[in-house]
Design a protein around this motif. Sequence first.
Motif, PDB file in Angstrom:
ATOM      1  N   VAL A 214       0.852  -1.196   0.000  1.00  0.00           N
ATOM      2  CA  VAL A 214       0.000   0.000   0.000  1.00  0.00           C
ATOM      3  C   VAL A 214       0.884   1.241   0.000  1.00  0.00           C
ATOM      4  CG1 VAL A 214      -1.711   1.298   1.325  1.00  0.00           C
ATOM      5  CG2 VAL A 214      -1.878  -1.181   1.166  1.00  0.00           C
ATOM      6  N   GLN A 215       0.639   2.129  -0.916  1.00  0.00           N
ATOM      7  CA  GLN A 215       1.474   3.329  -1.004  1.00  0.00           C
ATOM      8  C   GLN A 215       1.128   4.300   0.114  1.00  0.00           C
ATOM      9  OE1 GLN A 215       1.128   3.420  -5.634  1.00  0.00           O
ATOM     10  NE2 GLN A 215       2.566   4.973  -4.966  1.00  0.00           N
ATOM     11  N   GLN A 216       2.144   5.012   0.509  1.00  0.00           N
ATOM     12  CA  GLN A 216       1.964   5.918   1.644  1.00  0.00           C
ATOM     13  C   GLN A 216       2.044   7.374   1.199  1.00  0.00           C
ATOM     14  OE1 GLN A 216       4.922   4.723   4.513  1.00  0.00           O
ATOM     15  NE2 GLN A 216       3.449   3.395   5.549  1.00  0.00           N
ATOM     16  N   LEU A 217       1.173   8.166   1.754  1.00  0.00           N
ATOM     17  CA  LEU A 217       1.229   9.619   1.572  1.00  0.00           C
ATOM     18  C   LEU A 217       1.715  10.208   2.888  1.00  0.00           C
ATOM     19  CD1 LEU A 217       0.540  12.343   0.210  1.00  0.00           C
ATOM     20  CD2 LEU A 217      -1.801  12.044   1.015  1.00  0.00           C
ATOM     21  N   ARG A 218       2.900  10.795   2.844  1.00  0.00           N
ATOM     22  CA  ARG A 218       3.455  11.368   4.075  1.00  0.00           C
ATOM     23  C   ARG A 218       3.047  12.836   4.183  1.00  0.00           C
ATOM     24  NH1 ARG A 218       6.773   7.954   6.434  1.00  0.00           N
ATOM     25  NH2 ARG A 218       7.549   6.235   5.152  1.00  0.00           N
ATOM     26  N   LEU A 219       2.467  13.169   5.295  1.00  0.00           N
ATOM     27  CA  LEU A 219       2.042  14.560   5.513  1.00  0.00           C
ATOM     28  C   LEU A 219       2.864  15.162   6.648  1.00  0.00           C
ATOM     29  CD1 LEU A 219      -1.853  14.361   5.299  1.00  0.00           C
ATOM     30  CD2 LEU A 219      -0.258  15.139   3.562  1.00  0.00           C
ATOM     31  N   PRO A 220       3.917  15.891   6.324  1.00  0.00           N
ATOM     32  CA  PRO A 220       4.692  16.547   7.384  1.00  0.00           C
ATOM     33  C   PRO A 220       3.819  17.569   8.101  1.00  0.00           C
ATOM     34  CG  PRO A 220       5.857  16.600   5.289  1.00  0.00           C
ATOM     35  CD  PRO A 220       4.458  16.162   4.996  1.00  0.00           C
ATOM     36  N   PRO A 221       4.127  17.841   9.368  1.00  0.00           N
ATOM     37  CA  PRO A 221       3.334  18.832  10.111  1.00  0.00           C
ATOM     38  C   PRO A 221       3.310  20.164   9.366  1.00  0.00           C
ATOM     39  CG  PRO A 221       4.906  17.727  11.545  1.00  0.00           C
ATOM     40  CD  PRO A 221       5.222  17.283  10.166  1.00  0.00           C
ATOM     41  N   GLY A 222       2.176  20.801   9.343  1.00  0.00           N
ATOM     42  CA  GLY A 222       2.070  22.104   8.696  1.00  0.00           C
ATOM     43  C   GLY A 222       1.669  22.020   7.233  1.00  0.00           C
ATOM     44  N   THR A 223       1.630  20.812   6.678  1.00  0.00           N
ATOM     45  CA  THR A 223       1.234  20.687   5.279  1.00  0.00           C
ATOM     46  C   THR A 223      -0.245  21.043   5.141  1.00  0.00           C
ATOM     47  OG1 THR A 223       2.799  18.902   5.006  1.00  0.00           O
ATOM     48  CG2 THR A 223       1.124  19.123   3.289  1.00  0.00           C
ATOM     49  N   ARG A 224      -0.539  21.880   4.168  1.00  0.00           N
ATOM     50  CA  ARG A 224      -1.939  22.304   4.021  1.00  0.00           C
ATOM     51  C   ARG A 224      -2.685  21.472   2.987  1.00  0.00           C
ATOM     52  NH1 ARG A 224      -1.233  28.700   3.877  1.00  0.00           N
ATOM     53  NH2 ARG A 224      -0.805  29.022   6.048  1.00  0.00           N
ATOM     54  N   ALA A 297     -10.544   0.888  -7.931  1.00  0.00           N
ATOM     55  CA  ALA A 297     -10.178   1.511  -6.651  1.00  0.00           C
ATOM     56  C   ALA A 297      -8.808   1.037  -6.197  1.00  0.00           C
ATOM     57  CB  ALA A 297     -11.220   1.175  -5.596  1.00  0.00           C
ATOM     58  N   LYS A 298      -8.185   1.862  -5.414  1.00  0.00           N
ATOM     59  CA  LYS A 298      -6.870   1.521  -4.892  1.00  0.00           C
ATOM     60  C   LYS A 298      -6.722   2.139  -3.510  1.00  0.00           C
ATOM     61  CE  LYS A 298      -2.086   1.415  -6.517  1.00  0.00           C
ATOM     62  NZ  LYS A 298      -2.044   0.049  -7.033  1.00  0.00           N
ATOM     63  N   GLU A 299      -6.067   1.375  -2.646  1.00  0.00           N
ATOM     64  CA  GLU A 299      -5.869   1.866  -1.282  1.00  0.00           C
ATOM     65  C   GLU A 299      -4.566   2.650  -1.177  1.00  0.00           C
ATOM     66  OE1 GLU A 299      -7.940  -0.540   2.258  1.00  0.00           O
ATOM     67  OE2 GLU A 299      -5.976  -1.269   1.648  1.00  0.00           O
ATOM     68  N   PHE A 300      -4.555   3.577  -0.267  1.00  0.00           N
ATOM     69  CA  PHE A 300      -3.302   4.217   0.130  1.00  0.00           C
ATOM     70  C   PHE A 300      -3.386   4.556   1.609  1.00  0.00           C
ATOM     71  CE2 PHE A 300      -6.013   7.769  -1.004  1.00  0.00           C
ATOM     72  CZ  PHE A 300      -5.686   8.793  -0.142  1.00  0.00           C
ATOM     73  N   GLU A 301      -2.252   4.866   2.161  1.00  0.00           N
ATOM     74  CA  GLU A 301      -2.207   5.115   3.603  1.00  0.00           C
ATOM     75  C   GLU A 301      -1.624   6.502   3.865  1.00  0.00           C
ATOM     76  OE1 GLU A 301       0.240   2.399   5.737  1.00  0.00           O
ATOM     77  OE2 GLU A 301      -0.760   2.824   7.648  1.00  0.00           O
ATOM     78  N   VAL A 302      -2.242   7.222   4.748  1.00  0.00           N
ATOM     79  CA  VAL A 302      -1.688   8.526   5.142  1.00  0.00           C
ATOM     80  C   VAL A 302      -0.913   8.340   6.436  1.00  0.00           C
ATOM     81  CG1 VAL A 302      -2.262  10.849   5.934  1.00  0.00           C
ATOM     82  CG2 VAL A 302      -3.513   9.847   4.028  1.00  0.00           C
ATOM     83  N   VAL A 303       0.336   8.778   6.413  1.00  0.00           N
ATOM     84  CA  VAL A 303       1.154   8.708   7.626  1.00  0.00           C
ATOM     85  C   VAL A 303       1.724  10.089   7.910  1.00  0.00           C
ATOM     86  CG1 VAL A 303       1.786   6.285   7.362  1.00  0.00           C
ATOM     87  CG2 VAL A 303       3.207   8.032   6.309  1.00  0.00           C
ATOM     88  N   GLU A 304       2.005  10.338   9.146  1.00  0.00           N
ATOM     89  CA  GLU A 304       2.619  11.615   9.512  1.00  0.00           C
ATOM     90  C   GLU A 304       4.065  11.603   9.104  1.00  0.00           C
ATOM     91  OE1 GLU A 304       0.294  13.172  13.453  1.00  0.00           O
ATOM     92  OE2 GLU A 304       2.478  13.222  13.417  1.00  0.00           O
ATOM     93  N   GLY A 305       4.474  12.616   8.394  1.00  0.00           N
ATOM     94  CA  GLY A 305       5.874  12.684   7.977  1.00  0.00           C
ATOM     95  C   GLY A 305       6.630  13.690   8.805  1.00  0.00           C
TER      96      GLY A 305
END
Lengths: 307, 213
Positions: A214-224, A297-305
């Motif tokens: 599953v691909q990951q989307l990294r969202l660093p703090p402050g990302t809008r 459809a495809k899954e992805f995962e959001v993780v804190e970067g």
Amino acid sequence: MNREPQDDALLRSYLLGDLPGEDADRLERRLLADDDLFDLAEAVEADLLAALDRGELAPAEGERVLRRLASSPQGRGRLALARSLNAAAGETAGDRKVVLPFARRAPAFPPPAIHWIALAASLVMLTGLGWFAWQHRAQAPEATSRVAVQTPAPLAPPQVAAPAPAPVPANPPVSQTPPDSGPGAKRKAPHPALAPAVLTLSFVTSRGAEGEAVQQLRLPPGTRMAEIQIDAEGLDEARSFDVVVRNRDKETIMEKKGLALRALDWGQALVLHIPAERLPAGRYEVAVTPQGGSEVAKEFEVVEGRR
Amino acid sequence: MTHRDGDGDGEDRPQPGKPHGLTPESFEILLSQLGPDRDQAGERYETIRRKLIRLFEWRGCAAPEDLADETINRVARRIAEGVELHSAEPYGYFCGVAHLLFKEVLRRAAREHRALDSSGEMLFPTALPVVADDEPDDPRLHCLRQCLAALPNDQRDLVLRYHQGESNIRHRKALSQELGIPMNALRIRVHRVRRKLEACLDDCLHRRGTPPP
């Protein structure tokens, strides 16, 4: 129109509020009387906004530009124009790299030499691309027509399999534009408040097959903003697509109808922007329905970067 | 547009019920001071007004159009009272009045904030503005593409090439060398094209009923 080089430094100081009161008053008198200087001031302002959008300013300077030049409705309009122009220019650059590889260079050679070199280089590039398209056609017959119309074909063959998670690249090499890096990713050191986190998804291999990483989307703090790019390869051909992002509870997070493909610098893609606040860490699913077709459809995962 | 009356004593207040602080007579007198040819004087007036708006905006004023109009009104009143502008260089007078008005704005803001910052820094918002990202199907992008397509080829090419590239400064230097013009001349040339685009974009968004960002 031949301005002193120090004028733009002076104007930059003025626009950022660094000029002492009397100096600012004096400069304003000149600005009111001198049309060219006034135009240069607006040009410097536009350059600052464009640089802010490209993430080229230091964070403190970026904040000042945002606060001083982009806080009014008019300023926000100018920032939006700068951003749109950057995007449009990026798309055009992608198109032109293939056709006129030397068009952006300074004239290091006399003009006729440039023409011949550009022509020769174009022929070499076109031959290479033709070969690439032919090879690609042999490997994936169903994608033939799409390869043929993609003028800004990637220099390196596209990654057909997408097994690895797509991290958000901070500073990817400019010369390589694999599907795992989008136009947002190629910008250097983007301003934290403006730069979207980018995830590129591909339906080429599995259309969400089990066992696929599953691909990951990294969202660093402050990302809008998060930007999801969906590779057109692997999608059925259609004029437009409906795209839905759902969370694990199948609640719709974002829905876009009638989305058209965009030419990114690595190929055609659907691009979806989602405010980061709507994407707390967890599993999500992006579903794409081509006009007149059926949903994939495809899954992805959001993780804190990390920054 | 809200015009205001005022006599420079720092106690002016907006009078939204009064649409024009400038009478036709005082406007005619103002134009006559800006040049003998009425059309040219009108253009000069428009230029001064546009520039004043930007100056107030760069100083962080919340209602730059109102302040520009108020500056012009005060100048017109002074002229009606007998002050003569230096017709070759009338800008100094406008600028002086604008600076006085700005100081009034600062004083007023200081009374409200109880903290005077002579640089005008306090007029800018302390919180960073939230700027929405472009959506791919954003009407703004759609309009921009239309407006770019409507430009002459050389202008479209120029503005797009100017905005291209990773190492932008090097890229622009190369572009200015290619065109054989200094860097600042290139910036001004591009900006004039950008201004056309801005007007076209506003028009397009207005026609589509899209609110400003």
